[in-house]
Design a protein around this motif. Structure first.
Motif, PDB file in Angstrom:
ATOM      1  N   ALA A 141      -5.880   4.741  -3.654  1.00  0.00           N
ATOM      2  CA  ALA A 141      -5.715   4.181  -2.306  1.00  0.00           C
ATOM      3  C   ALA A 141      -6.088   2.716  -2.208  1.00  0.00           C
ATOM      4  CB  ALA A 141      -6.553   4.989  -1.308  1.00  0.00           C
TER       5      ALA A 141
ATOM      6  N   SER B  88       2.239   6.276  -0.509  1.00  0.00           N
ATOM      7  CA  SER B  88       1.959   6.779   0.831  1.00  0.00           C
ATOM      8  C   SER B  88       1.638   8.267   0.782  1.00  0.00           C
ATOM      9  CB  SER B  88       3.179   6.534   1.726  1.00  0.00           C
ATOM     10  OG  SER B  88       3.169   7.366   2.856  1.00  0.00           O
ATOM     11  N   ALA B  89       0.846   8.722   1.749  1.00  0.00           N
ATOM     12  CA  ALA B  89       0.526  10.149   1.840  1.00  0.00           C
ATOM     13  C   ALA B  89       1.775  10.989   2.042  1.00  0.00           C
ATOM     14  CB  ALA B  89      -0.468  10.394   2.981  1.00  0.00           C
ATOM     15  N   ASN B  90       2.761  10.463   2.733  1.00  0.00           N
ATOM     16  CA  ASN B  90       4.010  11.193   2.967  1.00  0.00           C
ATOM     17  C   ASN B  90       4.882  11.267   1.722  1.00  0.00           C
ATOM     18  OD1 ASN B  90       3.257  11.562   5.567  1.00  0.00           O
ATOM     19  ND2 ASN B  90       4.716  10.146   6.469  1.00  0.00           N
TER      20      ASN B  90
ATOM     21  N   THR C 288      -5.570  12.160   1.212  1.00  0.00           N
ATOM     22  CA  THR C 288      -4.401  11.728   1.982  1.00  0.00           C
ATOM     23  C   THR C 288      -4.770  10.790   3.127  1.00  0.00           C
ATOM     24  OG1 THR C 288      -4.511  13.770   3.305  1.00  0.00           O
ATOM     25  CG2 THR C 288      -3.047  13.759   1.394  1.00  0.00           C
ATOM     26  N   GLN C 289      -5.941  10.988   3.725  1.00  0.00           N
ATOM     27  CA  GLN C 289      -6.339  10.103   4.818  1.00  0.00           C
ATOM     28  C   GLN C 289      -6.627   8.683   4.333  1.00  0.00           C
ATOM     29  OE1 GLN C 289      -6.370  10.641   8.216  1.00  0.00           O
ATOM     30  NE2 GLN C 289      -5.243  12.450   7.525  1.00  0.00           N
TER      31      GLN C 289
ATOM     32  N   GLU D  91      -7.443  16.552   2.305  1.00  0.00           N
ATOM     33  CA  GLU D  91      -7.595  15.728   3.502  1.00  0.00           C
ATOM     34  C   GLU D  91      -8.255  14.393   3.169  1.00  0.00           C
ATOM     35  OE1 GLU D  91      -7.314  15.117   7.744  1.00  0.00           O
ATOM     36  OE2 GLU D  91      -6.396  16.552   6.363  1.00  0.00           O
TER      37      GLU D  91
ATOM     38  N   GLU E 257       2.003  -0.057  -1.308  1.00  0.00           N
ATOM     39  CA  GLU E 257       1.911   0.216   0.134  1.00  0.00           C
ATOM     40  C   GLU E 257       2.990   1.192   0.581  1.00  0.00           C
ATOM     41  OE1 GLU E 257       0.292   0.015   3.920  1.00  0.00           O
ATOM     42  OE2 GLU E 257      -0.498  -0.776   2.034  1.00  0.00           O
TER      43      GLU E 257
ATOM     44  N   PRO F  24      -2.096   4.852   2.183  1.00  0.00           N
ATOM     45  CA  PRO F  24      -1.153   4.336   3.179  1.00  0.00           C
ATOM     46  C   PRO F  24      -0.379   5.498   3.797  1.00  0.00           C
ATOM     47  CG  PRO F  24      -1.039   3.060   1.150  1.00  0.00           C
ATOM     48  CD  PRO F  24      -1.908   4.246   0.853  1.00  0.00           C
ATOM     49  N   GLN F  25       0.082   5.306   5.018  1.00  0.00           N
ATOM     50  CA  GLN F  25       0.737   6.394   5.744  1.00  0.00           C
ATOM     51  C   GLN F  25       2.214   6.081   6.013  1.00  0.00           C
ATOM     52  OE1 GLN F  25      -1.206   9.250   6.549  1.00  0.00           O
ATOM     53  NE2 GLN F  25      -2.712   8.174   5.280  1.00  0.00           N
ATOM     54  N   HIS F  26       2.937   7.094   6.433  1.00  0.00           N
ATOM     55  CA  HIS F  26       4.264   7.011   7.055  1.00  0.00           C
ATOM     56  C   HIS F  26       5.445   6.906   6.091  1.00  0.00           C
ATOM     57  CE1 HIS F  26       1.906   6.677  10.618  1.00  0.00           C
ATOM     58  NE2 HIS F  26       1.482   5.447  10.342  1.00  0.00           N
ATOM     59  N   TRP F  27       5.424   6.020   5.065  1.00  0.00           N
ATOM     60  CA  TRP F  27       6.630   5.804   4.274  1.00  0.00           C
ATOM     61  C   TRP F  27       6.900   6.989   3.363  1.00  0.00           C
ATOM     62  CZ3 TRP F  27       8.493   5.383  -0.730  1.00  0.00           C
ATOM     63  CH2 TRP F  27       9.713   4.702  -0.882  1.00  0.00           C
TER      64      TRP F  27
END
Length: 401
Positions: free
Chosen positions: A86, A159-161, A184-185, A181, A155, A188-191
């Motif tokens: 991360a 990503s977690a996704n 993943t937290q 958890e 980035e 980076p998120q979303h992509w």
């Protein structure tokens, strides 16, 4: 013990016009984080007795961890792993060193005959597609990659996704979920990576690459458009096993036992999201390049026309069952199997049902799938090695004719 696999859809096919960025991003993850430099990170990992590995393929990059599950060891190990994936430092000095390490390795790969055959297959069958570079990374791409490109790639792709996690070990489900958890937290998120475009519909071709050596590395590659989740896929797995796995396979009986032409001949399925390949690989004396290609192509066409015998199918099932049992008996291999199944979009109970699926396949079923799902007209034949005047294959002993 705990074996953990973090699998990101961040393989070399995401490189596009920036060859080398995906590989360098992965290889730089354990070269320091925002909290510690590379030496400190390595010292702490070793102090915990934790093993961390990385691997990159065409579609995915993986980070693996093996650790004891005693809380005083596992908790700091997960913290270090989380920081690694991360919050990598991407230090310019470390990047320069990594480039110097990768350059001779990558250049050397293009001189290995077997790898070079795969390069040529991908360049032809996947021309203009993200799969077009079989080895994923070019020396030029490694040299041109920048810290900014690595940060931007991380980035998005880390990503977690864009992540699938598999783990096997001495944990409760609640502990496993808390660990997921935590990881993943922090990411980076979303992509998430978009679906790849369909592969091009190329024509068949014969290719020879001149390279010094004692013999020629040979490949016959046929495009397949059958995903592992397709009901027809188990029949292809069995067909590959019958054709080219072990000393009793058709290829080994014909090329080695009967004719003495090679030490080894094998097949393998290489399924990918946008379209994969069935490989037939062997080595041959340079004088028999053309004749052996003709022979192997004829063996494949005969196999497609006739399918396997019941005895061949039964042996193939036994071999595959033995291979599966050896893998599920060890946590590390079981975790890798689970990660591969998730990557291929297979259901959670796939490993439990795998042998039942193989048992349901009949010789007629294999023949039907081969005839309907293999496009032999698009096959690519590649030879890599020294050129020589071509000769017909030696005559078989009279008892074998």
């Amino acid at each position: 013990m705990l074996d953990l696999v973090l699998q990101f859809k961040a393989g070399t096919s995401l490189d596009s016009d920036t060859s080398g960025v995906a590989a360098l991003t992965l290889h730089m993850l354990d070269k320091g984080t925002t909290r510690m430099d590379a030496a400190q990170f390595s010292e702490q990992i070793e102090g915990l007795g934790t093993q961390i590995g990385t691997e990159i393929r065409l579609e995915h990059s993986s980070v693996t961890m093996r650790s004891l599950t005693a809380p005083e060891l596992l908790t700091p190990a997960i913290e270090l792993l989380t920081d690694m994936v991360a919050q990598p430092a991407f230090d310019p000095g470390q990047l320069a060193r990594m480039k110097r390490q990768l350059q001779p390795y990558q250049q050397g790969r293009y001189t290995l005959p077997q790898l070079r055959t795969r390069v040529e297959v991908h360049q032809h069958l996947f021309a203009g597609h993200p799969y077009g570079t079989a080895l994923g990374t070019t020396p030029e791409g490694i040299e041109a990659a920048t810290v900014g490109q690595l940060r931007a790639f991380h980035e998005r792709a880390y990503s977690a996704n864009n992540l699938q996690i598999a783990m096997v070990g001495d944990l409760t489900r609640e502990q496993a979920e808390a660990m997921v958890e935590r990881i993943t937290q922090a990411l980076p998120q979303h992509w998430a990576a978009a679906a790849l475009p369909p592969v091009p519909q190329t024509a068949g071709k014969k290719i020879h690459v001149s390279l010094p050596g004692a013999s020629n590395a040979m490949v016959l590659a046929v495009p397949i458009d059958v995903q592992p989740g397709d009901p027809d896929f188990p029949a292809l797995v069995l067909a590959s096993e019958v054709l080219g796995s072990g000393l009793d396979s058709r290829l080994m009986r014909e090329l080695r036992a009967k004719r003495g032409l090679t030490y080894g001949a094998s097949t393998r399925l290489s399924p990918h999201e946008a379209g994969g390949l069935l490989y037939i690989e062997w080595e041959i004396e340079s004088a028999y390049i053309d004749a052996s290609q003709t022979l192997v192509a004829e063996l494949l066409e005969q196999f497609i026309a006739e399918g396997p015998t019941q005895a061949e199918l039964d042996l193939a099932r036994q071999q595959l069952a033995g291979d599966l049992l050896r893998k599920v008996a060890r946590n590390r291999f079981l975790a890798a199997l689970m990660a591969k199944a998730a990557q291929q979009g297979l259901p959670a109970d796939h490993i439990n049902n795998y042998l039942h699926q193989l048992l349901a396949v009949t010789p007629d079923g294999v023949r039907t799938v081969l005839q309907s799902r293999l496009d032999v007209a698009r096959k690519v034949l590649v030879s890599v090695g020294p050129a020589a005047e071509q000769q017909p294959l030696p005559y078989l002993p009279s008892t074998d004719q």
